[in-house]
Design a protein around this motif. Structure first.
Motif, PDB file in Angstrom:
ATOM      1  N   VAL A   1      -4.385  10.908  -1.846  1.00  0.00           N
ATOM      2  CA  VAL A   1      -3.670   9.452  -1.765  1.00  0.00           C
ATOM      3  C   VAL A   1      -3.827   8.585  -0.197  1.00  0.00           C
ATOM      4  CG1 VAL A   1      -2.256   7.761  -2.644  1.00  0.00           C
ATOM      5  CG2 VAL A   1      -2.822   9.722  -3.911  1.00  0.00           C
ATOM      6  N   VAL A   2      -4.708   7.993   0.471  1.00  0.00           N
ATOM      7  CA  VAL A   2      -4.544   7.681   1.767  1.00  0.00           C
ATOM      8  C   VAL A   2      -4.085   6.249   1.548  1.00  0.00           C
ATOM      9  CG1 VAL A   2      -5.829   7.389   4.198  1.00  0.00           C
ATOM     10  CG2 VAL A   2      -6.257   9.143   1.850  1.00  0.00           C
ATOM     11  N   PRO A   3      -2.803   5.793   1.887  1.00  0.00           N
ATOM     12  CA  PRO A   3      -2.842   4.316   2.278  1.00  0.00           C
ATOM     13  C   PRO A   3      -2.952   4.050   3.758  1.00  0.00           C
ATOM     14  CG  PRO A   3      -0.817   5.674   2.928  1.00  0.00           C
ATOM     15  CD  PRO A   3      -1.011   6.145   2.647  1.00  0.00           C
ATOM     16  N   ALA A   4      -3.307   2.367   3.728  1.00  0.00           N
ATOM     17  CA  ALA A   4      -3.799   1.609   5.124  1.00  0.00           C
ATOM     18  C   ALA A   4      -2.918   0.334   5.233  1.00  0.00           C
ATOM     19  CB  ALA A   4      -5.452   2.065   4.969  1.00  0.00           C
ATOM     20  N   ALA A   5      -3.514  -0.334   6.411  1.00  0.00           N
ATOM     21  CA  ALA A   5      -3.026  -1.515   6.667  1.00  0.00           C
ATOM     22  C   ALA A   5      -2.648  -2.191   5.283  1.00  0.00           C
ATOM     23  CB  ALA A   5      -3.655  -1.995   7.001  1.00  0.00           C
ATOM     24  N   CYS A   6      -4.183  -2.558   4.001  1.00  0.00           N
ATOM     25  CA  CYS A   6      -3.998  -3.671   2.943  1.00  0.00           C
ATOM     26  C   CYS A   6      -4.501  -2.319   1.765  1.00  0.00           C
ATOM     27  CB  CYS A   6      -4.355  -4.149   3.116  1.00  0.00           C
ATOM     28  SG  CYS A   6      -3.244  -5.333   3.867  1.00  0.00           S
TER      29      CYS A   6
ATOM     30  N   ALA B   1       4.181   3.198   6.946  1.00  0.00           N
ATOM     31  CA  ALA B   1       3.536   2.849   5.740  1.00  0.00           C
ATOM     32  C   ALA B   1       2.394   3.099   5.247  1.00  0.00           C
ATOM     33  CB  ALA B   1       2.970   1.343   6.424  1.00  0.00           C
ATOM     34  N   PHE B   2       1.541   3.988   6.596  1.00  0.00           N
ATOM     35  CA  PHE B   2       0.177   4.895   6.474  1.00  0.00           C
ATOM     36  C   PHE B   2       0.459   5.324   7.994  1.00  0.00           C
ATOM     37  CE2 PHE B   2      -0.605   0.675   7.876  1.00  0.00           C
ATOM     38  CZ  PHE B   2      -1.409   0.489   9.190  1.00  0.00           C
TER      39      PHE B   2
ATOM     40  N   ALA C   1       1.238  -0.957  -0.113  1.00  0.00           N
ATOM     41  CA  ALA C   1       0.591   0.196   0.081  1.00  0.00           C
ATOM     42  C   ALA C   1       1.013   1.206  -0.328  1.00  0.00           C
ATOM     43  CB  ALA C   1      -1.442   0.268   1.150  1.00  0.00           C
ATOM     44  N   ALA C   2       1.972   1.065   0.501  1.00  0.00           N
ATOM     45  CA  ALA C   2       2.693   2.436   0.915  1.00  0.00           C
ATOM     46  C   ALA C   2       3.609   2.932  -0.553  1.00  0.00           C
ATOM     47  CB  ALA C   2       3.758   2.249   2.700  1.00  0.00           C
ATOM     48  N   MET C   3       4.229   1.550  -1.618  1.00  0.00           N
ATOM     49  CA  MET C   3       4.420   1.213  -2.576  1.00  0.00           C
ATOM     50  C   MET C   3       3.642   1.615  -3.353  1.00  0.00           C
ATOM     51  SD  MET C   3       6.888  -1.808  -2.330  1.00  0.00           S
ATOM     52  CE  MET C   3       5.972  -2.445  -2.442  1.00  0.00           C
ATOM     53  N   LEU C   4       2.306   1.151  -3.596  1.00  0.00           N
ATOM     54  CA  LEU C   4       1.398   1.999  -4.241  1.00  0.00           C
ATOM     55  C   LEU C   4       1.069   4.149  -4.239  1.00  0.00           C
ATOM     56  CD1 LEU C   4      -0.756   1.512  -6.483  1.00  0.00           C
ATOM     57  CD2 LEU C   4      -2.490   0.949  -4.995  1.00  0.00           C
TER      58      LEU C   4
ATOM     59  N   LEU D   1       5.030   1.662  11.304  1.00  0.00           N
ATOM     60  CA  LEU D   1       6.481   1.815  10.759  1.00  0.00           C
ATOM     61  C   LEU D   1       6.593   0.369  10.348  1.00  0.00           C
ATOM     62  CD1 LEU D   1       8.731   4.083  12.695  1.00  0.00           C
ATOM     63  CD2 LEU D   1       7.479   4.807  10.759  1.00  0.00           C
ATOM     64  N   THR D   2       6.908   0.062   9.126  1.00  0.00           N
ATOM     65  CA  THR D   2       7.431  -1.159   8.572  1.00  0.00           C
ATOM     66  C   THR D   2       8.614  -2.135   8.684  1.00  0.00           C
ATOM     67  OG1 THR D   2       7.213  -1.152   6.466  1.00  0.00           O
ATOM     68  CG2 THR D   2       5.008  -2.002   7.542  1.00  0.00           C
TER      69      THR D   2
END
Length: 201
Positions: A41-46, A115-116, A24-27, A126-127
């Motif tokens: 543009v809002v990334p989340a867990a998946c 990541a989000f 998700a973070a990469m996208l 943080l991943t």
């Protein structure tokens, strides 16, 4: 490789489902870099939510070109000076089967990626923690975790931007201002930011 799953969310938004928080973070970074969306543009867990989209069908077509192997520029790097004196440092050492000094060495040797954000303004998930170092949350959350506390929960690392309840395992603390409305980007650790923890002298 099949593209991500894309679902409409009303007339001007798309929700994209991916396999992981890292994906998700990469996208999200890829989409921003490519200038695919003028809105949020809002990334989340998946997932990644594209909101206020001018042309959802055009965006849907472009998203079909993305895969986790798509080249994505690295985000900015933030270093967080950290005092490793948290109440759960000993627990994490025992859980990993090492001493406390090795916990600090491992944690400062990693490069994390935001990541989000969620839970509280400026709280970044943080991943980058290896799967075998995942740490269980507290059975009962603390009523108050001090601002700046650095913790682990599952496969994530996080820093509490303000004092709040919380159940993460606390390794230490940082004085870095994680949330500041006076900045152009209030969240210091916005999605895509690379993060390194540095042991304070």
């Amino acid at each position: 490789m099949a593209g991500p799953t894309v679902r409409a969310c009303g007339p001007r938004a798309l929700l994209v489902e991916v396999d992981s928080a890292e994906g998700a973070a990469m996208l999200a970074r890829w989409a921003r870099t490519a200038g695919l969306a003028a809105g949020d543009v809002v990334p989340a867990a998946c997932t990644v939510l594209f909101d206020d989209v001018d042309d959802p069908e055009r965006l849907r077509t472009r998203l079909a070109d993305w895969s986790p192997s798509s080249e994505v520029p690295a985000g900015p790097l933030v270093e967080l000076p950290t005092s490793y004196d948290g109440p759960d440092l000993g627990f994490v050492a025992a859980h990993w089967g090492v001493d406390e000094a090795e916990v600090v060495a491992r944690h400062t040797g990693l490069e994390f990626v935001s990541a989000f954000c969620g839970f509280a303004p400026g709280f970044a998930y943080l991943t980058g923690l290896p799967e075998e170092w995942a740490v269980p949350r507290l059975a009962s959350p603390r009523a108050r975790v001090p601002a700046g506390s650095v913790g682990l929960a599952g496969g994530y690392c996080g820093v509490y931007p303000t004092a709040s309840p919380g159940g993460w395992r606390l390794l230490g603390r940082t004085d870095a201002p994680l949330w500041d409305l006076a900045r152009d980007e209030p969240a210091l650790l916005a999605p895509g930011t690379r993060v390194r923890f540095v042991a304070a002298a």
